[in-house]
Design an enzyme around this catalytic site. Sequence first.
Site: not given
Length: 310
Positions: A94, A125
């Site tokens: 953004e 992860e």
Amino acid sequence: MSTPLTEFDPLQERGHLLTEQVNPDSQNLDRLSPIEIVDLFNKEDAKVLAAVTGAREALALALEKTAAALRQGGRLFYIGAGTSGRLGVLDAAECPPTFCTPPELVQGILAGGAPALLRSSEALEDRAEDGAAAVAEHGITFKDVLVGITAGGTTPYVRGALQAARTQGTTTIFMACVPAAQVEIDVDVDIRLLVGPELLAGSTRLKAGTVTKVALNILSTGTMVLLGKVYGNRMVDVSVTNQKLYDRAVRMIRDLTDLDREEAVALLERSDRRVKLALLMHWTGLDAATGEQRLATCQGNLRQAIQTSL
């Protein structure tokens, strides 16, 4: 002393973590009516803002250090797995349209890469060495800032990345939803967003995800404010890439000047559709080329550029 990252076994018991505990207020969740479910979510989400308030000083320090690094040519990186990583990628994506920043200035690193944005990849992860490798692959240096995002605080991928970055002098920021007493770490800024147990036990895409999004909003937007990419509360560095943003740019110019729409459009076009430059030209009488130079001298800060031109 902080616990060494290598001691975090992905199979170890984590039930004591705040993010894994059972919420006593939602034990009858499967028996609630639709309106009761909505009300319960609303009640739980109200805890998000309190958690942000509790982390206000750490967030302010993160803003200060991040802005300082970016002023010196550094970059901001987010790294995470699952929901945490996706939120980092979203926040980074953004920044270019909102603040006209180059894509490399703020980057999100997600365990599993682009495919993990759409498909669950939580198994990725568990390797601290992969996090360390990501730091090397992205060329992260002592000039940069690395924000490790992990709701439960124990994600090996994130901790491995932070450890590797810290050894080379990178500014490191940790963002987690568990108390430091439960999960310790050695970083420059330690942000704890304590929203409590999730409404759906262990589902950290809920309150933990919401509070993380709020904190990232503060970190990225606040940093850009400190870098002079905002004038008042206007996004004067907006990238004018579609009709909506063109109209917003014209309205910003009209709101901040005495120009009518036709004049504002003409000014925007003369400034190559750059609101900040257009305003500087209008208020100082500088031409576009000189205005560009003045903004560059002032590191893009419009207020400073105006003051030095009067």
